[in-house]
Design a protein around this motif. Sequence first.
Motif, mmCIF file in Angstrom:
data_model
loop_
_atom_site.group_PDB
_atom_site.id
_atom_site.type_symbol
_atom_site.label_atom_id
_atom_site.label_comp_id
_atom_site.label_asym_id
_atom_site.label_seq_id
_atom_site.Cartn_x
_atom_site.Cartn_y
_atom_site.Cartn_z
ATOM 1 N N PHE A 130 0.876 5.422 0.740
ATOM 2 C CA PHE A 130 0.127 6.336 1.541
ATOM 3 C C PHE A 130 0.933 7.762 1.467
ATOM 4 C CE2 PHE A 130 -2.319 3.528 4.562
ATOM 5 C CZ PHE A 130 -1.656 2.454 4.171
ATOM 6 N N LEU A 147 -1.925 9.465 8.277
ATOM 7 C CA LEU A 147 -1.702 8.928 6.916
ATOM 8 C C LEU A 147 -2.917 8.721 6.230
ATOM 9 C CD1 LEU A 147 0.911 7.933 8.641
ATOM 10 C CD2 LEU A 147 1.121 6.343 7.055
ATOM 11 N N LEU A 158 -3.954 0.530 -3.131
ATOM 12 C CA LEU A 158 -3.320 -0.866 -2.711
ATOM 13 C C LEU A 158 -3.136 -1.576 -3.971
ATOM 14 C CD1 LEU A 158 -5.144 -2.827 -0.010
ATOM 15 C CD2 LEU A 158 -4.752 -3.654 -2.045
ATOM 16 N N GLN A 165 1.514 11.499 3.963
ATOM 17 C CA GLN A 165 1.244 12.036 4.799
ATOM 18 C C GLN A 165 1.791 13.558 4.952
ATOM 19 O OE1 GLN A 165 3.960 10.735 8.260
ATOM 20 N NE2 GLN A 165 2.417 10.950 9.866
ATOM 21 N N SER A 184 -4.632 6.804 2.813
ATOM 22 C CA SER A 184 -4.463 5.727 1.666
ATOM 23 C C SER A 184 -4.555 6.070 0.210
ATOM 24 C CB SER A 184 -5.153 4.480 1.909
ATOM 25 O OG SER A 184 -5.105 3.568 1.087
ATOM 26 N N GLN A 235 0.812 -1.116 -0.152
ATOM 27 C CA GLN A 235 -0.065 -0.093 0.015
ATOM 28 C C GLN A 235 0.975 1.280 0.058
ATOM 29 O OE1 GLN A 235 -3.377 -0.158 2.707
ATOM 30 N NE2 GLN A 235 -3.185 -2.463 2.927
#
Lengths: 113, 113
Positions: free
Chosen positions: B36, B44, B49, B38, B46, B34
Motif C-alpha cells: 500500500f 491507504l 497484491l 499512504q 492498495s 499486499q
Amino acid sequence: GAGVSQSPSNKVTEKGKDVELRCDPISGHTALYWYRQRLGQGLEFLIYFQGNSAPDKSGLPSDRFSAERTGESVSTLTIQRTQQEDSAVYLCASSLAFGNTIYFGEGSWLTVV
Amino acid sequence: KQEVTQIPAALSVPEGENLVLNCSFTDSAIYNLQWFRQDPGKGLTSLLLIQSSQREQTSGRLNASLDKSSGRSTLYIAASQPGDSATYLCAVVPTTSGSRLTFGEGTQLTVNP
C-alpha cells in the motif's frame, strides 16, 4: 458506493464523552477491518468482521471500545468515556472476501481534548 | 505471532532513480502479501497484491516480488517521480481465515525533483 466511506471525517470531543465512528464498506464486501493509527506511528489492528460476526476482536485496547456490524454492511466503532490517548485516526477497510485486495477509507480523525 | 519489518524506514532519492523497498516477515505461512501507499493525512491505497503461490506482480512502474520461504518481499519502483513520494507499507495476510492483517511500520519515500 464507489469506495469505503467513513464518518465523521473529523471529530473533536471532550475527555469522558462517548463517540461513534461509522464505516460504510464497498457494497458486497464481506470482510471489514478497523485499524487505529496514532500520529507518526504504524497501523494498530482493532477488529475484523466476516459478515456480521467478529472472529478476531483481540485488538480492541480496552472494554471502552466496542464494534458492531449489521446487515453485512455498515459497521460502527464506539469508544466510551474517551481518553486523550484515544486521539488517532481510525481507519476502516473492506475486501470482497478474506484474502482479496483490501480497500481503505480516508479515516476518521479523532481528537480528545 | 507474525512480525513484519520494513527497511529502510526512510529513503530520499533524486527523480528518475530506480529503487527497492524491503519487507520481511517472520511466519512464512501466509495467504498473500499486499503493498500500500499512504499519503500524508490520507488513508491507504492498495498498490499490488501477491498471492502466496506467486513470485511477482507488476503494475505500471511497480514490481513486487515474494519469496515466501525466506520471508521476504520487495517493491521495485522504476524511474521514480516526485509524485511517488509517500509512505509505503506492506501487509501480510495469514493463512488462517478470520485473522488480522499484520502491517509493517512503513518506508517513507521522498523523491526530489
